[in-house]
Design a protein around this motif. Structure first.
Motif, mmCIF file in Angstrom:
data_model
loop_
_atom_site.group_PDB
_atom_site.id
_atom_site.type_symbol
_atom_site.label_atom_id
_atom_site.label_comp_id
_atom_site.label_asym_id
_atom_site.label_seq_id
_atom_site.Cartn_x
_atom_site.Cartn_y
_atom_site.Cartn_z
ATOM 1 N N LEU A 73 0.823 -1.215 0.000
ATOM 2 C CA LEU A 73 0.000 0.000 0.000
ATOM 3 C C LEU A 73 0.851 1.256 0.000
ATOM 4 O O LEU A 73 0.606 2.200 -0.755
ATOM 5 N N GLY A 74 1.863 1.290 0.888
ATOM 6 C CA GLY A 74 2.728 2.471 0.947
ATOM 7 C C GLY A 74 3.460 2.701 -0.353
ATOM 8 O O GLY A 74 3.579 3.834 -0.833
ATOM 9 N N THR B 95 -14.001 -7.937 9.394
ATOM 10 C CA THR B 95 -12.755 -7.915 10.175
ATOM 11 C C THR B 95 -11.754 -6.907 9.623
ATOM 12 O O THR B 95 -10.754 -6.603 10.287
ATOM 13 N N MET B 96 -12.008 -6.383 8.424
ATOM 14 C CA MET B 96 -11.085 -5.426 7.794
ATOM 15 C C MET B 96 -11.494 -3.975 8.045
ATOM 16 O O MET B 96 -10.844 -3.064 7.532
ATOM 17 N N ILE B 97 -12.561 -3.747 8.825
ATOM 18 C CA ILE B 97 -13.054 -2.375 9.018
ATOM 19 C C ILE B 97 -11.957 -1.451 9.546
ATOM 20 O O ILE B 97 -11.812 -0.309 9.097
ATOM 21 N N GLU B 98 -11.152 -1.952 10.501
ATOM 22 C CA GLU B 98 -10.103 -1.109 11.086
ATOM 23 C C GLU B 98 -9.026 -0.742 10.075
ATOM 24 O O GLU B 98 -8.346 0.282 10.235
ATOM 25 N N ASP B 99 -8.853 -1.578 9.037
ATOM 26 C CA ASP B 99 -7.796 -1.324 8.050
ATOM 27 C C ASP B 99 -8.259 -0.451 6.891
ATOM 28 O O ASP B 99 -7.433 0.005 6.102
ATOM 29 N N VAL B 100 -9.578 -0.251 6.758
ATOM 30 C CA VAL B 100 -10.095 0.514 5.619
ATOM 31 C C VAL B 100 -9.563 1.938 5.572
ATOM 32 O O VAL B 100 -9.184 2.419 4.484
ATOM 33 N N PRO B 101 -9.486 2.683 6.702
ATOM 34 C CA PRO B 101 -8.935 4.047 6.617
ATOM 35 C C PRO B 101 -7.534 4.083 6.022
ATOM 36 O O PRO B 101 -7.215 4.975 5.233
ATOM 37 N N ARG B 102 -6.710 3.098 6.380
ATOM 38 C CA ARG B 102 -5.352 3.052 5.831
ATOM 39 C C ARG B 102 -5.390 2.776 4.326
ATOM 40 O O ARG B 102 -4.669 3.392 3.546
ATOM 41 N N PHE C 50 -7.919 3.399 2.325
ATOM 42 C CA PHE C 50 -8.526 4.579 1.721
ATOM 43 C C PHE C 50 -7.477 5.678 1.532
ATOM 44 O O PHE C 50 -7.365 6.280 0.455
ATOM 45 N N GLU C 51 -6.692 5.894 2.563
ATOM 46 C CA GLU C 51 -5.674 6.948 2.514
ATOM 47 C C GLU C 51 -4.614 6.662 1.461
ATOM 48 O O GLU C 51 -4.133 7.566 0.775
ATOM 49 N N THR D 232 -5.384 7.437 -6.854
ATOM 50 C CA THR D 232 -5.972 6.711 -7.990
ATOM 51 C C THR D 232 -6.990 7.579 -8.716
ATOM 52 O O THR D 232 -7.045 7.582 -9.959
ATOM 53 N N LEU D 233 -7.794 8.326 -7.955
ATOM 54 C CA LEU D 233 -8.755 9.230 -8.589
ATOM 55 C C LEU D 233 -8.066 10.232 -9.488
ATOM 56 O O LEU D 233 -8.540 10.551 -10.583
#
Length: 1171
Positions: free
Chosen positions: A789-790, A818-825, A827-828, A834-835
């Motif tokens: 990701l980075g 279980t991935m809810i906590e990782d979504v902000p990362r 998303f960021e 990408t947009l």
């Protein structure tokens, strides 16, 4: 240039000058002359007053192309503006066209000379009839019939007009007229068909003129599919058609008419007439085409008319038998002619013409299916089982009643079905598994491209042959073994014959009882192996090997039951893997994979007489077995062995087998990583990069079949793999930063990117195939955050891999909440960057587009709470991206965006933030959906557009929104439903001023009333889409519907601009709302979304627009009062162009390819249709 005078329509056009301009356009002059002529003709055609010159042009020109140009202008007016014209203008044009048609068709010479022109006039007249008849032209049919009786040439043309009218109403009316209008026209044709029927019969009985009789038969052919049956069977019509059939000049047309009659089916009332018709037809056919004729040879050497006769004959037989074969079966005197007809059809099926064979095959499939399925309706299981080919004891008295009838029926067809088996075997299509084919030079080569038509044909033939085998196993087996014997002794050996026979043998797998199948297959494989031994030549052996591999791969039940045979087959495949003939190794690997998938358990148990499981023996000699295989073949082999290992139930043995399987790639991997630790530059060598790529691909293939059991292997290489990924990513970024975008196309960078992609594919494959174990996700996802990701966030756009998006979409779909906590990362890291890549235009980074929205859809579906937690700015960015997605002209991206929008709307509807969300986005979504709904680029998304609108209207009427959607400080509304009605009426009235307020209000009210019935709601919108194309008079209530929009996708028409009426211009954006301006009131029309607010105005000279920006759009098109338009590309974000006053109007002409493309869009939209 003198032709410029043609643009002035204030006086009659100089027809001679117009002829010259048209001639220049169609001529062979310079490119500049043709381009100039093209621009002038386009400008003339777009002028709303041009149609007033049509009569003047047609009356004064002799040039056929000029006449066609004038009629093309007229057709646009008839289609879009007819009902808005004054009555005297409509009547004048209608009468003029009628008079010209009568004048030209009255004289034999002029009718033949001007035939193309007359045909075009006929088309224009029929288009007028669709508006005028029957309400405003009640006497049309009587007038036409009366005119037809005055002259044979007029009569011939009247037949052509009637044929066109029937086709327009019954064949091409969908999308052009409402269901109500279509129904009205059909009723009118039905009620007045008596006159047409009498005219046709009179012509066929009294005329000696061949052209007129042919025209009459062609007209009847168009009418026969819908006219009441009484006109056919209770009149001399059928007898007349049968009399025309033997006459060579009329044979094909008469046969087409008889085929239409044969296809009709309305109960048993006319069964006697059908039986009599068939008997007379067969008597005549025996004289025309004797039963002894070799039809395939006759077809090959025949003329076009004779070949068409064979095609029509196939259609007649198949149509008749589908509807009326039971009629012939029920009467003993008709059984012989039925069997004779089936014999004809079997002979026609041998004709070397794909389309003819498809027609025959379709019927044969339906016939054997009907015969096979009949026993399923019986209550007696023994009778049913026996008739399906299953062996069960029969006792006296069991076979009676319906069971007896079914057995008698099968016995009736025994001989034709036996011949049909031979036909299916001889003409069997090539299965997908067969990779070895004969090229046009007669060489045996590897197939390079799949033929989807052949694959579909194979599936139908396979199904047909399976039914035939069930109906008579003994005959099927006998025929196949006899043909195979002829191959073995060389009597009938050819590549094609052997291929079709083996494909047929493979296709009937499972249709016999096991004992019979075992005996049959042993004989087949024995003969094929013997044939392989005695036949010389590499090509011959390759063909035989291909067929052996195909046949054994189709019989897994036999292989599972006979271990020694299975082992022999697999060892034979290993031999073929050393054969270098093109295609043999590929097919050997594919067959090995197929067999292992079906028999994998057999390879991991110790068989009788064996010391160890076969998989252990295979792993011992693995290096020798794969030594001659290409890398992609080795990967397939590893996947096959992975299936074997996956079938082992002992974890300890399974782990041992996995280590032995991966020993070779792991040794190479350890060697590379060891060298890299000493010197990182070692990894930059192209050969090393290829080796790394090959190792990763091998691991991916093994993980596909092993799933969760691949855990120990991927754990072994995971961290080193991420380090290699990070290093190669840095090398790619450096190369692109130094060499620019072109650096990404160099061989080294492509190779490096392949390693990155394969790394991501391996991780995605493992996580996707692994069983749903959250600990696996927690083990592998966190370490990937920075290296993957980075890296994606830090990289240059050209260095970002779209597989990162699909990987995390797979992870979220797999591990869900279980991935809810990782979504902000996530998303960021991926959202904003990408947009920025994909919203510059609609072309760049195509792979990133779909995968980005697939990721967003996964988040919305499984991690919706994480979206709710976004800031208002971030949520707006998400919604803007979704709107941008469904505005996209790529169908898959637009559909993904619409599905994502639906899921978001449903999720917010049941959330605590329902009011807040819809207050911010309800009106925007409604407006944007209506924009794409009325845009021809987005026709494939119609279903989803309707679902979104239905959801919105149901929501607003349900009372779920407790807070107002409007600004409460302005005009008060009783409730949200009332407000949305008013808003929608204003929105559509502004966008479609060609529609009256009453019509728009009726449409909007209909949406709310039908919101709970999806079918009615959808049809209501279709009506609106078609009606919105036309200008209508105040009393015009015609609503156009397209019933088949949801069943088939019409050819997509481009968006653009078209002038519909004097003083009006319609601007249709693929990316924007529809905007209208009244020229008489606002002579300055700005080309941007801001309209007049951005125009610098003065009374003399051109005006430029401040707001013309391409923004995120590929192009923007605008129009001024006289139809002038301009173009702005996405790369030129602030290029103004003029919107000149009417009095000083100048034309703009495209001077680039893209500009010319837009010019054509504008021109083409004049005849576009919404759906």
């Amino acid at each position: 240039m003198a032709a410029e005078k043609l643009r002035d329509l204030s006086q009659p056009i100089d027809v001679a000058l117009l002829d010259a301009t048209v001639a220049a356009f169609y001529g062979t002059g310079s490119k500049e002359e043709r381009t100039t002529a093209d621009h002038i003709l386009r400008d003339m055609q777009s002028n709303p007053d041009m149609w007033l010159q049509v009569v003047h042009i047609l009356s004064n020109t002799q040039n056929l192309n000029t006449k066609f140009f004038a009629l093309q202008v007229l057709e646009g007016v008839i289609k879009y503006r007819w009902n808005a014209l004054p009555v005297e203008q409509r009547d004048g044009m209608k009468n003029y066209i009628s008079e010209v048609i009568v004048k030209l068709s009255s004289d034999e010479f002029s009718f033949r000379r001007e035939r193309l022109y007359v045909n075009k006039l006929n088309t224009s007249l029929v288009q007028i009839l669709k508006h005028e008849w029957p309400a405003r032209w009640q006497s049309f049919v009587p007038d036409l019939v009366a005119a037809a009786k005055t002259s044979e040439t007029i009569c011939e043309n009247c037949m052509a007009i009637l044929k066109l009218l029937s086709e327009e109403v019954f064949d091409f009316s969908r999308g052009e007229m409402t269901q109500q209008k279509i129904k009205e026209l059909k009723q009118s044709l039905n009620s007045e068909f008596k006159l047409i029927h009498e005219l046709c019969l009179y012509v066929l009985s009294a005329s000696q003129r061949a052209e007129l009789i042919r025209a009459t038969l062609a007209t009847l052919h168009a009418f026969l599919s819908w006219i009441p049956l009484g006109y056919i069977f209770e009149s001399p019509l059928l007898e007349t058609l049968l009399k025309s059939f033997p006459v060579p000049a009329y044979r094909n047309l008469a046969l087409q008419c008889l085929t239409e009659v044969a296809a009709l089916s309305f109960g048993e009332f006319y069964n006697m007439q059908y039986a009599k018709m068939y008997s007379i037809f067969m008597m005549q056919l025996q004289d025309i085409l004797p039963p002894s004729t070799n039809i395939p040879e006759a077809y090959l050497s025949g003329s076009t008319e004779e070949q068409a006769f064979i095609q029509n004959l196939a259609l007649f037989f198949t149509s008749f038998y589908k509807s009326h074969i039971r009629v012939l079966e029920s009467t003993p005197e008709n059984i012989n002619v039925l069997l004779m007809g089936l014999e004809y059809l079997i002979n026609i099926s041998y004709v070397d013409d794909t389309e003819v064979f498809k027609v025959c095959l379709d019927y044969w499939n339906s016939l054997v299916l009907e015969l096979f399925e009949s026993p399923h309706n019986l209550d007696n299981p023994a009778v049913a089982a026996n008739m399906m080919g299953l062996q069960m004891p029969m006792f006296p008295g069991m076979v009676d009643g319906l069971g007896s009838q079914i057995m008698q029926r099968r016995q009736l067809y025994a001989v034709p079905l036996s011949k049909l088996r031979s036909l299916m075997i001889c003409r069997m299509a090539k299965p997908e598994e067969v990779l070895i084919v004969e090229d046009e030079n007669g060489n045996i080569v590897r197939e390079t491209m799949k033929d989807n038509d052949v694959l579909l044909q194979y599936k139908i033939m396979k199904e047909t042959l399976i039914y035939l085998a069930h109906l008579d196993h003994e005959d099927t087996e006998k025929q196949m073994l006899e043909k195979l014997s002829k191959q073995s002794n060389g009597e009938d050996y050819t590549w094609n014959n052997l291929n079709t026979l083996c494909w047929a043998i493979g296709s009937i797998s499972g249709s016999m009882v096991e004992e019979q199948e075992n005996r049959f297959l042993v004989m087949v494989i024995r003969d094929l192996l013997n044939l392989c031994e005695i036949t010389k030549g590499k090509n011959n052996k390759a063909v035989i090997a291909s067929n052996i591999m195909y046949v054994v791969g189709q019989y897994p039940r036999f292989l599972r039951a006979h271990w020694k045979f299975l082992k022999t087959v697999v060892n034979k495949l290993f031999e073929f893997m050393h054969e270098t003939h093109p295609g043999v190794q590929d097919m050997a690997c594919d067959t090995f994979l197929k067999i292992v998938q079906k028999c994998k358990r057999k390879f991991v148990i110790i068989q009788v007489g064996e010391n160890e499981p076969f998989v252990s023996e295979l792993l011992t000699s693995l290096a020798v077995t794969i030594v001659d295989l290409e890398p992609h073949q080795i990967h397939s082999f590893y996947e096959s062995v992975g299936h074997m290992i996956q079938a082992e139930s002992d974890p300890q043995k399974r782990e041992e087998y996995l280590q032995r399987l991966m020993q070779l790639p792991n040794q190479k991997w350890a060697e590379i990583i060891g060298q890299a630790r000493q010197s990182v530059d070692f990894l930059k060598d192209p050969d090393v990069i290829r080796a790394v790529l090959n190792i990763l691909q091998t691991n991916t293939s093994a993980s596909i079949s092993l799933g969760t059991y691949f855990l120990s292997q991927i754990t072994l290489i995971f961290l080193d793999m991420l380090n290699v990924y990070r290093m190669y990513s840095e090398l790619i970024s450096t190369s692109i930063a130094q060499g620019g975008p072109y650096a990404s196309r160099t061989s080294v960078v492509k190779l490096l990117r392949s390693v990155k992609r394969e790394t991501l594919k391996l991780i995605e494959t493992f996580l996707d195939k692994a069983e749903d174990q959250p600990q696996i996700g927690k083990q592998f996802v966190p370490p990937m955050m920075d290296p993957v990701l980075g890296d994606y966030a830090r990289n240059l756009p050209d260095a970002r891999e779209s597989e990162v998006l699909s990987l995390f979409a797979t992870i979220i779909n797999k591990y869900k909440g279980t991935m809810i906590e990782d979504v902000p990362r996530i998303f960021e890291a991926v959202f904003q960057c990408t947009l920025e890549m994909i919203t510059k235009n609609f072309e760049d980074y195509p792979e990133h587009r779909l995968k980005f929205f697939s990721l967003l859809r996964a988040i919305a579906a499984h991690c919706f709470p994480s979206l709710v937690q976004l800031s208002s700015e971030q949520l707006k960015l998400v919604m803007d991206s979704i709107i941008w997605a469904f505005r996209h002209t790529e169908r898959n991206v637009a559909e993904t965006g619409l599905n994502l929008l639906l899921e978001m709307l449903k999720n917010f509807q049941v959330s605590e933030f329902c009011n807040q969300f819809y207050r911010s986005y309800f009106l925007t979504i409604e407006q944007e959906i209506f924009a794409v709904l009325t845009d021809t680029f987005h026709k494939p998304g119609f279903k989803l557009h309707v679902l979104v609108l239905q959801l919105l209207f149901c929501l607003v009427e349900s009372g779920a929104l407790s807070e107002p959607l409007w600004d409460v400080s302005t005009v008060p509304y009783p409730n949200n439903g009332f407000f949305v009605r008013e808003y929608t009426i204003k929105l559509l009235s502004t966008s479609f001023p060609n529609m009256t307020t009453a019509e728009v209000t009726q449409f909007v009210n209909g949406l709310f009333e039908s919101r709970t019935d999806l079918s009615t709601f959808k049809n209501h919108i279709r009506d609106f889409l078609v009606q919105s194309k036309e200008f209508s008079a105040q009393d015009n209530k015609d609503l156009y519907a397209e019933e088949a929009a949801a069943q088939r996708e019409r050819e997509r028409q481009p968006s653009g601009i078209f002038n519909l009426n004097k003083g009006w211009s319609l601007r249709v954006h693929s990316l924007n709302n529809i905007k209208w301006r009244r020229h008489a009131q606002e002579p300055w029309i700005c080309c941007s979304r801001k309209h007049l607010s951005g125009v610098e105005s003065s009374n003399d000279g051109p005006k430029t627009c401040k707001f013309l920006k391409a923004e995120n759009y590929k192009f923007a098109v605008g129009t001024c009062a006289n139809g002038c338009f301009g173009y702005s590309g996405a790369e030129a974000s602030n290029v103004p162009y003029c919107c000149e006053p009417v009095t000083k109007h100048k034309r703009w002409h495209p001077n680039t390819k893209e500009s010319a493309f837009l010019y054509n869009i504008w021109y083409g939209m004049r005849k576009s249709s919404f759906s």
